[in-house]
Enzyme design. Structure first.
Site, mmCIF file in Angstrom:
data_model
loop_
_atom_site.group_PDB
_atom_site.id
_atom_site.type_symbol
_atom_site.label_atom_id
_atom_site.label_comp_id
_atom_site.label_asym_id
_atom_site.label_seq_id
_atom_site.Cartn_x
_atom_site.Cartn_y
_atom_site.Cartn_z
ATOM 1 N N ASP A 1 -3.675 8.331 7.548
ATOM 2 C CA ASP A 1 -4.596 7.494 8.322
ATOM 3 C C ASP A 1 -3.764 6.801 9.409
ATOM 4 O O ASP A 1 -2.652 7.234 9.705
ATOM 5 C CB ASP A 1 -5.366 6.511 7.428
ATOM 6 C CG ASP A 1 -4.469 5.562 6.639
ATOM 7 O OD1 ASP A 1 -3.320 5.331 7.063
ATOM 8 O OD2 ASP A 1 -4.917 5.026 5.601
ATOM 9 N N HIS B 1 -0.688 4.916 7.116
ATOM 10 C CA HIS B 1 0.027 5.431 5.950
ATOM 11 C C HIS B 1 0.460 6.890 6.085
ATOM 12 O O HIS B 1 -0.255 7.701 6.678
ATOM 13 C CB HIS B 1 -0.851 5.273 4.708
ATOM 14 C CG HIS B 1 -1.282 3.871 4.467
ATOM 15 N ND1 HIS B 1 -2.514 3.390 4.858
ATOM 16 C CD2 HIS B 1 -0.626 2.825 3.906
ATOM 17 C CE1 HIS B 1 -2.605 2.106 4.539
ATOM 18 N NE2 HIS B 1 -1.470 1.748 3.963
ATOM 19 N N SER C 1 0.799 -1.226 0.000
ATOM 20 C CA SER C 1 0.000 0.000 0.000
ATOM 21 C C SER C 1 0.830 1.273 0.000
ATOM 22 O O SER C 1 0.326 2.329 -0.366
ATOM 23 C CB SER C 1 -0.947 0.017 1.199
ATOM 24 O OG SER C 1 -0.229 -0.071 2.412
#
Length: 351
Positions: free
Chosen positions: A326, A329, A38
């Protein structure tokens, strides 16, 4: 607001180019090719039946147009900044994004999938793309690129491209420590070595397929991720996880050095992101951050993916004051800082 912040990020990228002395001719680095999770996914999970997605607001709110592309950030990610620093486009597109074609991928592409890891079982946890499948997509990309450019020009692009690999955190965070299977069959040391074996085979395969300039990225300070901090009553970094990250990074660094010696004509480098990220966490005001403990989205402690939604009244107004977007991340600003450091250190050899 989104448009102005986008322009601000462009100015930061120009500063990156000037500060690092990078005056890149696109022929030297014709493309940025990305593998991983991610941290470098730009939307490959969008068509998948998985919870590991971010193609909805407020993700992407500070990109031009405020579009949620599937990047796990409020804006651009490190590989976008790296691509621009090498004289290529400011956004590296996801290979499975149907709005792009091979013409767009010719100068940069990411095969990364949020939630994946070196270990196939890690990808299976949230039904995302395993690393071996990312390699299969790369093979398909090579075929399409040859059709577009011709075999000789395509081979030159593959040879001269810079390959960015960012993966491994999920193997520990959502696999080994969260599920019983691997921890029952491997000690932590054995599991680390198991992952290093996979990483070795993966990079040898990339070399066999034509890659020569390869950056193997290390782990971040996992113990300082907001979601991991929630395990501590005082919301402090958990040193056990940070020690693991540093230890695994040493093994990745040794692997990069070994492969550089074994793979003739290759330039394999290890990109350490741990210490730059930790410096930000320990000296936030030096970088203009006001909060490094919580993410901008929601309470910033546990919200990620679908739990990070536009209607949460706690979401911050200015993500540039936060190191994390978040609970897992980095914000666009921290992504830029990491990319800037990589350009001055490990990636400088490819300039």
């Amino acid at each position: 607001m989104a448009l102005s912040l986008y322009h601000h990020s462009i100015l930061l990228s120009c500063f990156l180019l000037l500060k690092t002395g990078v005056h890149v001719e696109s022929k030297r680095v014709p493309a940025i090719i990305v593998f991983g999770d991610s941290t470098v996914d730009a939307g490959n999970n969008n068509p998948l039946p998985t919870i590991s997605k971010s193609n909805f607001a407020p993700y992407g709110r500070d990109l031009e147009g405020g579009k949620a592309t599937g990047r796990f950030s409020n804006g651009r990610i490190a590989t976008d900044f790296i691509s621009e620093a090498f004289g290529n486009k400011p956004l590296v597109p996801a290979y499975l994004d149907s709005s792009y074609g091979i013409e767009d991928f010719a100068t940069g592409v990411t095969f990364a999938s949020a939630g994946t890891g070196f270990d196939n079982k890690t990808a299976a946890v949230t039904s995302v793309i395993p690393l071996w499948k990312e390699v299969e997509y790369f093979k398909d990309y090579k075929t399409r690129l040859a059709t577009l450019l011709g075999r000789k020009a395509a081979a030159e692009t593959i040879r001269d491209a810079v390959y960015i690999i960012s993966i491994g955190t999920n193997d520990f965070a959502i696999n080994y420590f969260a599920l019983p299977d691997r921890s029952l069959h491997f000690t932590l040391e054995e599991y680390e070595n198991f992952l290093i074996g996979i990483a070795n085979n993966f990079m040898v395969e990339l070399y066999r397929l034509g890659a020569r300039k390869i950056s193997l990225g290390g782990l971040p300070p996992i113990g300082c991720l907001p979601i991991i901090r929630t395990l501590d009553p005082g919301h402090a970094c958990i040193e056990e996880f940070n020690t693991l990250a540093r230890k695994f990074d040493l093994k990745l660094k040794s692997l990069a050095a070994k492969l550089r010696g074994e793979l003739q004509g290759s330039k394999v480098v290890f990109s350490n992101i741990y210490y730059q990220a930790m410096d930000v966490i320990q000296k936030p005001s030096l970088y203009g951050f006001e909060n490094v403990k919580n993410g901008c989205c929601g309470s910033g402690r546990f919200e990620v993916s679908y739990l990070c939604h536009r209607s949460n009244p706690l979401t911050c107004k200015d993500a540039s004051k936060y190191a994390f977007w978040d609970s897992v991340h980095p914000s666009e600003k921290l992504h830029f800082i990491v990319a800037n450091n990589m350009m001055k250190t490990s990636l400088a050899e490819f300039v």
